[in-house]
Each structure stands twice: as structure tokens, then as C-alpha cells.
Design a protein around this motif. Structure first.
Motif, short mmCIF file in Angstrom:
data_model
loop_
_atom_site.label_atom_id
_atom_site.label_comp_id
_atom_site.label_asym_id
_atom_site.label_seq_id
_atom_site.Cartn_x
_atom_site.Cartn_y
_atom_site.Cartn_z
N VAL A 85 0.96 -1.27 -0.10
CA VAL A 85 0.13 0.04 0.06
C VAL A 85 1.01 1.34 -0.01
N GLU A 86 1.90 1.23 0.92
CA GLU A 86 2.78 2.41 0.81
C GLU A 86 3.43 2.74 -0.55
N ARG A 87 3.82 1.53 -1.47
CA ARG A 87 4.63 1.50 -2.65
C ARG A 87 3.51 2.00 -3.73
N LEU A 88 2.19 1.67 -3.39
CA LEU A 88 1.12 1.96 -4.22
C LEU A 88 1.15 3.76 -4.08
N SER A 89 1.11 4.00 -2.85
CA SER A 89 0.92 5.38 -2.78
C SER A 89 1.99 6.20 -3.26
N VAL A 90 3.32 5.84 -3.09
CA VAL A 90 4.48 6.47 -3.72
C VAL A 90 4.21 6.53 -5.19
N THR A 91 3.86 5.52 -5.74
CA THR A 91 3.79 5.32 -7.21
C THR A 91 2.89 6.17 -7.85
N LEU A 92 1.63 6.22 -7.31
CA LEU A 92 0.57 7.06 -7.63
C LEU A 92 0.99 8.69 -7.57
N ASN A 93 1.53 9.09 -6.29
CA ASN A 93 2.22 10.26 -6.49
C ASN A 93 3.16 10.80 -7.35
N GLU A 94 3.97 9.87 -7.75
CA GLU A 94 5.14 9.98 -8.79
C GLU A 94 4.30 10.07 -10.17
N MET A 95 3.33 9.30 -10.36
CA MET A 95 2.57 9.39 -11.55
C MET A 95 1.86 10.58 -11.72
N LEU A 96 1.16 11.33 -10.63
CA LEU A 96 0.61 12.50 -10.58
C LEU A 96 1.59 13.57 -10.72
N ALA A 97 2.80 13.52 -10.27
CA ALA A 97 3.90 14.37 -10.80
C ALA A 97 4.11 14.57 -12.02
N ARG A 98 4.25 13.35 -12.51
CA ARG A 98 4.65 13.12 -14.06
C ARG A 98 3.37 13.72 -14.78
N LEU A 99 2.21 13.43 -14.24
CA LEU A 99 1.15 14.23 -15.17
C LEU A 99 0.95 15.67 -15.12
N GLU A 100 1.22 15.98 -13.77
CA GLU A 100 1.40 17.57 -13.43
C GLU A 100 2.49 18.12 -14.61
N THR A 101 3.64 17.56 -14.54
CA THR A 101 4.71 18.13 -15.52
C THR A 101 4.20 18.07 -16.90
N SER A 102 3.41 17.13 -17.30
CA SER A 102 3.27 17.00 -18.68
C SER A 102 2.07 17.90 -18.95
N VAL A 103 0.99 17.86 -18.11
CA VAL A 103 0.12 19.01 -18.37
C VAL A 103 0.44 20.29 -18.35
N ASP A 104 1.36 20.58 -17.37
CA ASP A 104 2.17 22.01 -17.42
C ASP A 104 2.86 22.13 -18.83
N ALA A 105 3.60 21.23 -19.11
CA ALA A 105 4.30 21.67 -20.59
C ALA A 105 3.29 21.80 -21.52
N GLN A 106 2.10 21.04 -21.57
CA GLN A 106 1.27 21.04 -22.59
C GLN A 106 0.88 22.48 -22.67
N ARG A 107 0.41 22.95 -21.51
CA ARG A 107 -0.24 24.27 -21.48
C ARG A 107 0.88 25.50 -21.90
N ARG A 108 2.13 25.24 -21.48
CA ARG A 108 3.02 26.13 -21.79
C ARG A 108 3.19 26.27 -23.49
N PHE A 109 3.12 25.14 -23.81
CA PHE A 109 3.34 24.85 -25.30
C PHE A 109 2.27 25.41 -26.18
#
Length: 449
Positions: A213-237
Motif C-alpha cells: 500500500v505504501e509503495r502504491l501510494s508512492v507510485t501514484l504520487n510519482e504518476m501525478l507528478a509526471r502528469l502535472e509536469t506533462s500538463v504544465d508543459a502542454q499548457r506552456r506549449f
């Protein structure tokens, strides 16, 4: 047709655990009952054999059959018969007087067992054990199996009640424990459902359980961070692309408005030339944007074995406002797309041309494993702090001059994308005599002879 309702994970786990325990208990219970009964029967057989051997020993000592059957202790409960070789009853204990032989004389030197029923008009079963005396006569001793049967029935009754209760207890415990184990997962699911595209900065709580469960939480947070970075890059683009597209469109509109105000005095040939230049700029910009937008979303392109020295030499030979000095090693093979490598080289030369003063230099060298393409200008160079940033989209270190020269800030970004697609790297260094030098490294292809 309604949606099929699925059984929850905790219910499926509880059912699976119950079935597994039920099967295990059934096997263990059957084996236990059989083993218990076998042990009890062996105990009864030992008592019967002891009585029979006692009588046989008395017969061997010279006692008469009548005297011998009176030897075992037990009173009325003693069931003993002495048979001759033909199976005729020679003597019997008090309880069996006048009864026929319980079993036929076996004549075997080893004790034999027989299970009897209906003895003395009773429903109880008996175990009869036959021992052959030294003079050929046989001694039959019988013991009731009532205690064995009663013990077996009691055990089966207890198991018939206890096993289902144990299975039910396992099902309840499994259901509760799995529910508690899944509670953090449900909490993660509920909080993940609240994360929206409007705000991807939210993060899920990470329980300090040290498990999946802890590893799942960490993985989901890392996924959210990647999504946030991707969305921010898309918005800037999107924002940068809108800004870049607005510039040539506004220029074209301004040219036409000025010409319309001028009326008959307007130089329409000059206006047409300016509009065509802006249209060409707009076309290049749209093509670059499409290339960047499609990167990584389509099937990988088909690569071929090619001589990269010919590609670099052809691009260096194009007419430019400044001279291009070349030092190109021949017959250097790589695996890739000629058009992509040509565009990457052309982008570097175009970028260097805008910043150079009098001379461009292009070199191509190779080792056994790598190919190096270097494009050098004699301009002002690039500060170390900006040498990674210049490869990002829409980055201009000299906004006014680059825009006037037609640059959109996409050339180096596209070049890096094309180089990475070919498994290479790109970096920016100081030129030996001032200026900037862009270095491309590609894996060299090996040709087996």
C-alpha cells in the motif's frame, strides 16, 4: 441489459479462504476419524488377544477346556470359546454357553481378527480374535466394539458441528481482515477521485506501513507528478504556440490594413512579398509544431543504413550568407532516416548562421562506436547557465534579433528530438576561438563483411 454486479475483492477472498479451509478440514477430519477408530480397534484387539493367549497358555499347561475358559478375569463380560480342529465348541465362557462357534477354526499359527454382529441377539458389533493353541485347538476371544462405535459417532458429531463453525469463523475473519487491509486502498481511491485536471498539484497521503500500500501510494504520487509536469508543459506549449502563431497572422493583417489605408498609393508588390514571407514563416512554424506534437505518439519510423557524411556534406554545401568550412570523414555509416538527420544538421547550421560573424565550421569524425557532428560559429557564445535551456521549446536568448531573423525557438528543440529518436545525444560547448559549438553524438553502425 443491466450491468452485471461483481463480487467485491474481500468477498471473493473470504469465499476462497473458506473453501480452502473447508477442503482441508474435510481431509483432516476424515483422516482423523479413520486413525482414531483404527487405534481404538487395535486397543480392543489387544484385550481380546490377551484373553485368548491366556486361555491357550492354560490349555498348553494341561488344563481342561472348561478350566481354561475360566482363567481370564472379567466375569460375565468374558466371551471365550475353545474349539477343536473341526470347529466344534469344546468349552465356552458363561456368556456363550450353548452358543455355536463364533467363527470357524482358522488353523493359522497367527492371530486372526473377525468382526461379528448380532451376538446374543444384540445390535452391538464385536471383534473376535482367534489364537491357535499348541495342540491344534483354537481359542476365540470376543470384545464388544460398542465403545469404539460410540467414540467414532461422538467424534463425527463434534466435527460435523465444529468444522462448519470453524469455516464460518475463517470466512468472517478473512472478510474483516481483508476489509481492514483494503481500507487504505479505498482511501487512496477516494482521494485520487478528487484529483482533477484543473489542479494536479494535490498528492495522496503515504501510509508508513512498509508494504504494498505504501509503495502504491508512492507510485501514484510519482504518476501525478509526471502528469502535472506533462500538463504544465502542454499548457506552456499551447500558450507559446498561440503567441508564435499570432505574430505572423498579426503582421499579415497589419500589412493589408496599411495598404488599404494607403489606397492607390499602396505598393502591392511589396505587400505581396511581405505577406508571402510571413506565410512561409507561418508554414514553417505550423510544420514544426506538428512535428513536436506528434513526437512519441505514432509508430516508430522505419530506419535504414545510410552514410551520414553525405547528409552532412549536402547540408553544409547549401548557399548561405557566410562561408562554411567543412572537415568531414567519409564513409561513416549510421542507422536512421536521411531526412531527419538532414533536418537536424540544417537546423544547427541555420541557428549558427544567425549568430555567427564571418565563419561556420562543420566537422564529422567517427570512432569504432560513435559518430560526432560538430557545428561551430564565431558569435558571442552561450552562457553555461543557458546551455541546457536553449534546447527547450520557444526559448530565445536574444528575443528581438531572433524574431527578426525568422527564428521561432523550435529549431534546437526539434534537433534534440530527432537526435534522441536516433539514440544519440546533443550538447552545447564553447568553441575553441570563441562562439558556440553544438555537438551531436550518434551510435555508429557496424557492417559485417
Amino acid at each position: 441489459m443491466g450491468r452485471r454486479r461483481r463480487v467485491s475483492v474481500r468477498m471473493r477472498t473470504a469465499i476462497a479462504a473458506s473453501l480452502a479451509v473447508a477442503v482441508a478440514l474435510m481431509v483432516v477430519s476424515v483422516a482423523g476419524v479413520v486413525h482414531q477408530r483404527h487405534q481404538l480397534v487395535d486397543g480392543v484387539a489387544v484385550v481380546a488377544q490377551d484373553q485368548a493367549e491366556t486361555v491357550a497358555a492354560a490349555l498348553a499347561g494341561g488344563a481342561s477346556p472348561a478350566e481354561a475358559v475360566a482363567t481370564p478375569a472379567g466375569g460375565e463380560s468374558v466371551l471365550v470359546q475353545v474349539l477343536d480342529a473341526d470347529g466344534t465348541v469344546l468349552a465356552a465362557s458363561h456368556s456363550l454357553e450353548g452358543e455355536p462357534a463364533l467363527v470357524a477354526a482358522s488353523g493359522s499359527t497367527q492371530p486372526t481378527r473377525h468382526v461379528l454382529s448380532g451376538l446374543d441377539d444384540e445390535e452391538d458389533r464385536y471383534l473376535a480374535l482367534v489364537v491357535t493353541a499348541t495342540d491344534g485347538r483354537s481359542v476365540v476371544a470376543a470384545q464388544s466394539l460398542e465403545t469404539v462405535d460410540n467414540a467414532t459417532r461422538s467424534t463425527i458429531g463434534l466435527l460435523a458441528v465444529g468444522d462448519p463453525l470453524l469455516v464460518l469463523l475463517v470466512a468472517l475473519l478473512t472478510y474483516v481482515l481483508v476489509g481492514r487491509a483494503l481500507r487504505p486502498v479505498e482511501s487512496l481511491r477516494a482521494q485520487a477521485a478528487e484529483v482533477t485536471a484543473a489542479d494536479l498539484s494535490a498528492r495522496l497521503p503515504v501510509p508508513t506501513t512498509g508494504d504494498e500500500v505504501e509503495r502504491l501510494s508512492v507510485t501514484l504520487n510519482e504518476m501525478l507528478a509526471r502528469l502535472e509536469t506533462s500538463v504544465d508543459a502542454q499548457r506552456r506549449f499551447v500558450a507559446d504556440a498561440s503567441h508564435e502563431l499570432r505574430s505572423p497572422v498579426a503582421t499579415i493583417r497589419t500589412l493589408h490594413e496599411v495598404a488599404e489605408v494607403a489606397g492607390t498609393g499602396a505598393d502591392w508588390s511589396s505587400v505581396s512579398a511581405d505577406v508571402l514571407a510571413e506565410t512561409e514563416r507561418l508554414e514553417r512554424l505550423v510544420a514544426d509544431l506538428l512535428l513536436l506534437a506528434r513526437s512519441g505518439t505514432s509508430a516508430p519510423p522505419a530506419y535504414e543504413l545510410l552514410d551520414v557524411s553525405e547528409v552532412v556534406r549536402a547540408e553544409a554545401g547549401r548557399a548561405r550568407r557566410v562561408a562554411v568550412a567543412t572537415r568531414i570523414e567519409p564513409d561513416v555509416l549510421v542507422v536512421g532516416r536521411p531526412d531527419a538527420l538532414a533536418r537536424a544538421t540544417r537546423n544547427l547550421l541555420d541557428n549558427a548562421e544567425r549568430h555567427t560573424r564571418s565563419l561556420l565550421a562543420v566537422t564529422l569524425t567517427a570512432t569504432a562506436a560513435t559518430v560526432q557532428v560538430r557545428v561551430r560559429d564565431d558569435g558571442d557564445g552561450v552562457p553555461p547557465a543557458d546551455r541546457e535551456r536553449v534546447f527547450e521549446r520557444f526559448v530565445r536568448l536574444d528575443e528581438a534579433r531572433t524574431r527578426d531573423d525568422g527564428g521561432s525557438g523550435l529549431g534546437l528543440a526539434i534537433t534534440r528530438l530527432l537526435v534522441q529518436e536516433h539514440g544519440g545525444t546533443i550538447r552545447l560547448e564553447d568553441a575553441p576561438n570563441g562562439g558556440a559549438e553544438v555537438v551531436i553524438e550518434l551510435p555508429r553502425a557496424s557492417v559485417e563483411v
